[in-house]
Design a protein around this motif. Sequence first.
Motif, mmCIF file in Angstrom:
data_model
loop_
_atom_site.group_PDB
_atom_site.id
_atom_site.type_symbol
_atom_site.label_atom_id
_atom_site.label_comp_id
_atom_site.label_asym_id
_atom_site.label_seq_id
_atom_site.Cartn_x
_atom_site.Cartn_y
_atom_site.Cartn_z
ATOM 1 N N ARG A 46 -10.436 -0.903 1.599
ATOM 2 C CA ARG A 46 -9.219 -1.659 1.314
ATOM 3 C C ARG A 46 -9.327 -3.064 1.910
ATOM 4 N N GLU B 93 -4.423 5.773 6.954
ATOM 5 C CA GLU B 93 -5.737 5.537 6.331
ATOM 6 C C GLU B 93 -6.714 5.030 7.389
ATOM 7 N N GLU C 70 0.644 5.701 -1.523
ATOM 8 C CA GLU C 70 -0.207 6.751 -2.078
ATOM 9 C C GLU C 70 -0.169 6.721 -3.601
ATOM 10 N N GLU D 44 -12.308 4.469 3.809
ATOM 11 C CA GLU D 44 -11.324 4.008 2.823
ATOM 12 C C GLU D 44 -10.496 2.838 3.349
ATOM 13 N N LYS D 45 -10.234 2.837 4.634
ATOM 14 C CA LYS D 45 -9.551 1.691 5.235
ATOM 15 C C LYS D 45 -10.431 0.451 5.105
ATOM 16 N N SER E 178 0.835 -1.198 0.000
ATOM 17 C CA SER E 178 0.000 0.000 0.000
ATOM 18 C C SER E 178 0.873 1.251 0.000
#
Length: 555
Positions: A395, A387, A172, A391-392, A170
Motif C-alpha cells: 500500500r 494491516e 476492507e 500488504e502494508k 482505506s
Amino acid sequence: MRGFFDFVLENSEDKIAFDGSIYNLDELKRILDKRGNNLAKEEVLEVCLKGYRKYGEAFFEKINGAFALALWDGKKRKVLLCRDKMGVKPLYYAQRENKIFFGSKIKDVLEQSGIEAILTKEGLCEIFALGPAKSRTTNIFQDIYEVLPSEYVILENGKIKKTIYWKVESYEHKDSFRETVEKTAWLIEDSVKRQMQADTPISTFLSGGVDSSLVTAICARELKKQGKELDTFSFDFEGNKKYFKANSFQPSQDRPWVEKMVEYAGTNHRYLECNNENLVSYLYKAVDAADLPCMADVEGSMLYFCEKTAKERKVVLTGEGADEIFGGYPWFYKEDSFALRAFPWSSDMKIRQILLSEEWIKRLPMLECAKEAYERTIKDTPVLDGETGREKRRREIAYLNLKWFMTTLLDRMDRTSRYCGLDARVPFADERIVQYLWNVPWEMKYKSHRVKGLLRFAGEGILPKEVLWRQKSPYPKTYNPFYEKRLGEELKNILTRQDAPIRQFLDEKKVNQFLKSPSDYGSPWYGQLMAGPQMLGYMLQVNYWLEKYKIKIKE
C-alpha cells in the motif's frame, strides 16, 4: 489562466477564474436546480460560483473533473484557490503587498508580480535529487507557491489557510472478483463517456497497449452509434525500426499492435514520427511548456506529438494513469522493492551524482532531501487498520506512485498539451477509479499472475484477446545511437562557454568519461524510460532553464 486579486481595490462582487473541464456538470446543475437555482443554461463559471455560494468550500468535493480555479469572495473579502483531486491542472500563486497573483504557469506569476526568479537551496536540491518529480512542499522559486492536488488555499486578513479536501481512504474490499471486474469495467466506461463530452470532435492517443486501446475502443464504439469515426494518433521515432532492441521494459514495438487496433476499432489513424533534430530542439521547448527541467526527450517528444495532433484535433483522450492505479510497474511486485526504503524509480543517488562536481555533491544534501520526501509520503499513507507486513508495504508503494510518479506523468501530459492548445484528458485518473482500486487486493489486480490482470479481465469483450493480453510496453523512446551522440556534443559545446550556468554544477572530466562509456538502458536514471541519454538531456534542460529565466541562486 492568469490574473490577480487586489484586496484594496476589489469590491463586493464575486469573481472567478477557471481552467479545465468539469465532467459531471449536468449532475451539478441538477443538484443546484433542486435548491432553487435556475442553472439549466448556465456554464461552468456560474455553476462554480453558485455552487460555492450554496455549499462553500464543500462544493469542490462534489466536482468530478480536471480544473484549477481562483475565486474572489466579495462578501467575506477573501481569495480562494483550488485544484482538482488528482492535480491534473496546475495552479501557482504569490502574494505581494495587497495583491494575490495566480496562474497556470510559474511564468505567469513571475511576470505579473515582478518577483525575481530566485532558486532556493531546497529547490536546487530537488532539481538534482528528485527531478523531474517534485515534492510540491518545497518552493523551487522563492516566494512562488503551488496549490497541491486536492487542496484549496484561503487567503484572508493577511493569513493563509491550506486544506486538503480529498484523499484516498482505506477500507476492507468486500466485493468478489466477479463484482470487482464488473464495477471496474463500469467505472472505466463511465469515465471515458464523461470525458468524451466536448464542443469539438474528440480523438485518442493509441499505442496498441491495453490502456490506450480500452479508451480508444470505448470512444470508437460510442461515436459509431452517432455515425461518426474516431481519429487516433500513435507515436514513434525515426530509425527505431532499424535500431530497436527488445528488453524487459520494452519487449516489442508498438506499430503492429496499433495496426490491429485500428482495424478492430475502425478508426481514422495518423502515424506520427519524430526525428533526432526535432527531439533535441523540443528538449528546450518542453522547458518553455513546463517552466522547469522535465522528463527530457520523454517530455519533448510528447510536446512534439501534441503539437502535430493539435493541428487536426483539439481534444484527445489518453491512457495515462492506468499503470499507477492498476499496478503496472515492476516495483509493485519485484522483491527488492519491498526491502528498498527509497523511491523505487530513482533509488540510487550515486547515478544522479555521476556528472556533478564534488563541491556541489558536498553542498547539496541530496540524499537527505530524497529521504525526507520519501519518509513524509510513507508517513502520510492511509493504511488499513490492522494491516501489517507485506500488504502494508504494498500500500505504501501504491501511495508513492499516486503522489509522485503518476503526478509527474499527469504534469507532463497537461503541460505539453496545453502549450499547443490541445485539451488532453485522462479518464483513468478519475477519482472514483482511484478510490475504488486503492482497496482492491493485489491478488485481484495481479489476477492470473499477469501485470494489470484485473484491468484485462475488465476489458473482456471490448478488445481483441491478443491486444488485451499483450505484455506491457511503456511510452516509446528513440533507440537511435546518433541521438545520444548528438546530446553529448551539445553538452560538451555548452561546457566550453564560460557563462553557461550548468558549468558550476558539473565536473567536465566526469562528463567526458561518461560520454566515452556506452549507456545502460537497463539501469534507468528515473523510471523505466530515463537512462543515460535522458540524463544528458535533463542537464541540457537545466542549463537552458537557468539561462532563460535569469535565475539567481540563493546561497
